[in-house]
Design a protein around this motif. Structure first.
Motif, PDB file in Angstrom:
ATOM      1  N   CYS A  42      29.109 -17.747  18.193  1.00 45.62           N
ATOM      2  CA  CYS A  42      29.161 -16.323  17.812  1.00 45.62           C
ATOM      3  C   CYS A  42      30.541 -15.892  17.306  1.00 45.62           C
ATOM      4  CB  CYS A  42      28.731 -15.425  18.972  1.00 45.62           C
ATOM      5  SG  CYS A  42      27.021 -15.678  19.503  1.00 45.62           S
ATOM      6  N   ASN A  43      31.269 -16.784  16.662  1.00 46.31           N
ATOM      7  CA  ASN A  43      32.599 -16.429  16.176  1.00 46.31           C
ATOM      8  C   ASN A  43      32.554 -15.363  15.087  1.00 46.31           C
ATOM      9  OD1 ASN A  43      33.932 -18.218  17.898  1.00 46.31           O
ATOM     10  ND2 ASN A  43      33.779 -19.913  16.462  1.00 46.31           N
ATOM     11  N   LEU A  44      31.556 -15.429  14.217  1.00 46.51           N
ATOM     12  CA  LEU A  44      31.440 -14.433  13.153  1.00 46.51           C
ATOM     13  C   LEU A  44      31.155 -13.060  13.755  1.00 46.51           C
ATOM     14  CD1 LEU A  44      31.310 -13.728  10.131  1.00 46.51           C
ATOM     15  CD2 LEU A  44      28.871 -14.297  10.191  1.00 46.51           C
ATOM     16  N   THR A  45      30.257 -13.026  14.723  1.00 45.18           N
ATOM     17  CA  THR A  45      29.935 -11.765  15.382  1.00 45.18           C
ATOM     18  C   THR A  45      31.162 -11.191  16.074  1.00 45.18           C
ATOM     19  OG1 THR A  45      27.677 -12.556  15.743  1.00 45.18           O
ATOM     20  CG2 THR A  45      28.382 -10.658  17.030  1.00 45.18           C
ATOM     21  N   SER A  46      31.904 -12.035  16.774  1.00 43.74           N
ATOM     22  CA  SER A  46      33.114 -11.593  17.462  1.00 43.74           C
ATOM     23  C   SER A  46      34.162 -11.097  16.480  1.00 43.74           C
ATOM     24  CB  SER A  46      33.679 -12.751  18.295  1.00 43.74           C
ATOM     25  OG  SER A  46      34.892 -12.392  18.911  1.00 43.74           O
ATOM     26  N   LEU A  47      34.271 -11.779  15.343  1.00 44.25           N
ATOM     27  CA  LEU A  47      35.252 -11.410  14.330  1.00 44.25           C
ATOM     28  C   LEU A  47      34.969 -10.010  13.789  1.00 44.25           C
ATOM     29  CD1 LEU A  47      37.671 -12.716  12.808  1.00 44.25           C
ATOM     30  CD2 LEU A  47      36.038 -13.499  11.096  1.00 44.25           C
ATOM     31  N   ILE A  48      33.700  -9.704  13.579  1.00 37.85           N
ATOM     32  CA  ILE A  48      33.320  -8.417  12.988  1.00 37.85           C
ATOM     33  C   ILE A  48      33.264  -7.299  14.025  1.00 37.85           C
ATOM     34  CG2 ILE A  48      31.444  -7.184  11.814  1.00 37.85           C
ATOM     35  CD1 ILE A  48      30.887  -9.732  10.234  1.00 37.85           C
ATOM     36  N   LEU A  49      32.767  -7.594  15.215  1.00 37.21           N
ATOM     37  CA  LEU A  49      32.633  -6.554  16.237  1.00 37.21           C
ATOM     38  C   LEU A  49      33.940  -6.286  16.975  1.00 37.21           C
ATOM     39  CD1 LEU A  49      29.171  -7.396  17.856  1.00 37.21           C
ATOM     40  CD2 LEU A  49      29.696  -5.710  16.088  1.00 37.21           C
ATOM     41  N   GLY A  50      34.838  -7.265  17.018  1.00 40.07           N
ATOM     42  CA  GLY A  50      36.113  -7.064  17.688  1.00 40.07           C
ATOM     43  C   GLY A  50      35.946  -6.727  19.159  1.00 40.07           C
ATOM     44  N   GLU A  51      36.579  -5.652  19.585  1.00 44.29           N
ATOM     45  CA  GLU A  51      36.542  -5.267  20.997  1.00 44.29           C
ATOM     46  C   GLU A  51      35.143  -4.848  21.457  1.00 44.29           C
ATOM     47  OE1 GLU A  51      39.490  -2.315  21.673  1.00 44.29           O
ATOM     48  OE2 GLU A  51      41.193  -3.672  21.338  1.00 44.29           O
ATOM     49  N   GLY A  52      34.260  -4.548  20.527  1.00 38.73           N
ATOM     50  CA  GLY A  52      32.900  -4.142  20.887  1.00 38.73           C
ATOM     51  C   GLY A  52      31.940  -5.304  21.061  1.00 38.73           C
ATOM     52  N   PHE A  53      32.470  -6.535  20.996  1.00 40.04           N
ATOM     53  CA  PHE A  53      31.617  -7.735  21.033  1.00 40.04           C
ATOM     54  C   PHE A  53      30.779  -7.819  22.306  1.00 40.04           C
ATOM     55  CE2 PHE A  53      31.374 -12.329  22.238  1.00 40.04           C
ATOM     56  CZ  PHE A  53      30.446 -12.720  21.287  1.00 40.04           C
ATOM     57  N   GLU A  54      31.403  -7.768  23.464  1.00 40.63           N
ATOM     58  CA  GLU A  54      30.662  -7.927  24.713  1.00 40.63           C
ATOM     59  C   GLU A  54      29.703  -6.773  24.954  1.00 40.63           C
ATOM     60  OE1 GLU A  54      33.249  -8.676  27.983  1.00 40.63           O
ATOM     61  OE2 GLU A  54      34.058 -10.537  27.132  1.00 40.63           O
ATOM     62  N   LYS A  55      30.128  -5.557  24.640  1.00 36.29           N
ATOM     63  CA  LYS A  55      29.258  -4.394  24.839  1.00 36.29           C
ATOM     64  C   LYS A  55      27.996  -4.483  23.988  1.00 36.29           C
ATOM     65  CE  LYS A  55      32.960  -1.149  26.050  1.00 36.29           C
ATOM     66  NZ  LYS A  55      33.676   0.093  25.664  1.00 36.29           N
ATOM     67  N   TYR A  56      28.100  -5.126  22.846  1.00 30.04           N
ATOM     68  CA  TYR A  56      26.947  -5.243  21.938  1.00 30.04           C
ATOM     69  C   TYR A  56      25.770  -5.915  22.644  1.00 30.04           C
ATOM     70  CZ  TYR A  56      24.392  -6.152  17.589  1.00 30.04           C
ATOM     71  OH  TYR A  56      23.438  -6.173  16.595  1.00 30.04           O
ATOM     72  N   TYR A  57      26.046  -6.894  23.496  1.00 31.29           N
ATOM     73  CA  TYR A  57      24.987  -7.656  24.169  1.00 31.29           C
ATOM     74  C   TYR A  57      24.583  -7.049  25.515  1.00 31.29           C
ATOM     75  CZ  TYR A  57      25.948 -11.042  20.551  1.00 31.29           C
ATOM     76  OH  TYR A  57      26.107 -11.649  19.326  1.00 31.29           O
ATOM     77  N   ILE A  58      25.156  -5.902  25.832  1.00 30.53           N
ATOM     78  CA  ILE A  58      24.825  -5.212  27.083  1.00 30.53           C
ATOM     79  C   ILE A  58      24.094  -3.901  26.824  1.00 30.53           C
ATOM     80  CG2 ILE A  58      25.802  -4.134  29.160  1.00 30.53           C
ATOM     81  CD1 ILE A  58      28.148  -6.098  28.921  1.00 30.53           C
ATOM     82  N   LYS A  59      24.522  -3.178  25.805  1.00 28.24           N
ATOM     83  CA  LYS A  59      23.940  -1.868  25.512  1.00 28.24           C
ATOM     84  C   LYS A  59      22.481  -2.002  25.097  1.00 28.24           C
ATOM     85  CE  LYS A  59      26.460   0.803  22.905  1.00 28.24           C
ATOM     86  NZ  LYS A  59      27.332   1.216  21.781  1.00 28.24           N
ATOM     87  N   ASP A  60      21.635  -1.128  25.636  1.00 27.71           N
ATOM     88  CA  ASP A  60      20.191  -1.191  25.388  1.00 27.71           C
ATOM     89  C   ASP A  60      19.856  -1.122  23.895  1.00 27.71           C
ATOM     90  OD1 ASP A  60      19.620  -1.429  28.056  1.00 27.71           O
ATOM     91  OD2 ASP A  60      19.240   0.710  28.367  1.00 27.71           O
ATOM     92  N   GLU A  61      20.597  -0.318  23.153  1.00 27.15           N
ATOM     93  CA  GLU A  61      20.256  -0.113  21.743  1.00 27.15           C
ATOM     94  C   GLU A  61      20.645  -1.279  20.850  1.00 27.15           C
ATOM     95  OE1 GLU A  61      23.904   2.634  22.485  1.00 27.15           O
ATOM     96  OE2 GLU A  61      22.253   1.746  23.635  1.00 27.15           O
ATOM     97  N   THR A  62      21.484  -2.203  21.340  1.00 21.25           N
ATOM     98  CA  THR A  62      21.915  -3.312  20.482  1.00 21.25           C
ATOM     99  C   THR A  62      21.657  -4.692  21.065  1.00 21.25           C
ATOM    100  OG1 THR A  62      24.160  -3.159  21.417  1.00 21.25           O
ATOM    101  CG2 THR A  62      23.726  -1.954  19.358  1.00 21.25           C
TER     102      THR A  62
END
Length: 342
Positions: A42-62
């Protein structure tokens, strides 16, 4: 209809993720671009999401808006069809859309391997080979995507094979070391075999709910990356390897994929051919890289104030940034011209 580019080399450390990010960002100035993270790291995802990377996989909407959950309806036998995922766009690249990766994507590899080698003996598996392509198609339609760029993981997995064969074209990223030369030898043997498998297997999946695309990918060129520069040229330790990579791509590799119908014969420019089908030589980003990561933009998109230096150091950094922009703009020109013939 979107055109898909697979960026693939089964060797790691060749900056393929960075290339997908940079090329996608640059192309999105004029086109709607989807970048697909098919690497469980998930390096591309981390690169684009930055600090929001981990929250992306926790928040119900994402948390379900990713490539693995996107195809889960097919792989888990759920009673509803595959649907487009909701994509994230960076603040400074509104036309760039991310289909996020998932750390457990490789869980589906065994089932896909079986589906692609079982000769359709089990009817419930026939929808799997076309599942990833269907997810891409629906997401491309949702966002009116012009170009999709797929970041594959460094392996010869069934998922890589599937996504590679679901693409219209491909780029081979390399760096100037002996291991890249060995990797090209492997690709020379493997990629034509993948295409031959698809040609022999299309009839097995023609009645699938998610049919595979009939075309097979065409070679756009290679990238040579991650080397230091001295006096405007690649530093001496890298030059021989750069030359060898170009020779190997031009000869054994090109001959092999051409015989498999994977080239755009007649549409490569004389300059590209003379450069060993190398679309661009991209030196190491050096001090610009941490600035790029902090600003969450490619190195060539850094603003003067984001470089955070002054005096001669700033001048040096600005010169390097502008030089990299020129390189990537040349790469963009090469790609858009070739894609017209895919």
């Amino acid at each position: 209809m979107s055109k898909r580019i697979a960026v693939f080399n089964h060797k790691g450390g060749v900056s393929k993720t960075t290339s997908v990010y940079n090329i996608g960002w640059l192309l999105s100035k004029n086109l709607n671009v989807l970048v697909v993270d098919a690497d469980p790291q998930c390096n591309l995802t981390s690169l684009i999401l930055g600090e929001g990377f981990e929250k992306y996989y926790i928040k119900d909407e994402t948390k379900l808006q990713n490539i693995k959950d996107g195809v889960s309806a097919a792989f888990l036998g759920r009673p509803h069809p595959i649907e487009a995922v909701t994509c994230y766009s960076p603040e400074r690249a509104d036309n760039l859309f991310l289909l996020a990766g998932h750390a457990n994507l490789s869980e589906y590899d065994a089932a896909l391997t079986f589906a692609q080698t079982s000769n359709n003996a089990i009817a419930t598996l026939q929808n799997l080979p076309g599942a990833f392509s269907e997810l891409l198609r629906l997401t491309e339609e949702k966002y009116s995507i012009d170009i999709t760029i797929i970041d594959l993981n460094p392996s010869l997995s069934a998922i890589n094979q599937n996504l590679f064969l679901s693409s219209d074209s491909f780029i081979v990223p390399t760096n100037p070391d002996p291991f890249s030369l060995m990797a090209i030898d492997t690709l020379t043997r493997v990629l034509p075999k993948w295409v031959q498998w698809k040609q022999a297997s299309m009839d097995m999946f023609k009645d699938s709910a998610y049919p595979m695309p009939e075309s097979h990918p065409k070679f756009l060129g290679s990238l040579i990356q991650r080397f230091n520069v001295r006096n405007g040229l690649a530093a001496r330790p890298y030059r021989d390897n750069i030359s060898e990579i170009k020779q190997k791509i031009s000869n054994e590799f090109y001959d092999s994929i051409s015989n498999a119908g994977m080239t755009l014969d007649g549409f490569y420019s004389e300059n590209l051919i003379s450069e060993g089908y190398c679309l661009a030589e991209i030196p190491d980003f050096q001090g610009l890289l941490p600035k790029s990561n902090k600003a969450q933009v490619p190195v060539f998109a850094l603003l003067d104030e984001e470089i955070e230096y002054s005096g001669k150091v700033l001048e040096t950094m600005l010169t390097k940034r502008d030089h990299l922009l020129t390189i990537f703009e040349g790469l963009e020109t090469n790609l858009t011209r070739l894609l017209d013939h895919v």
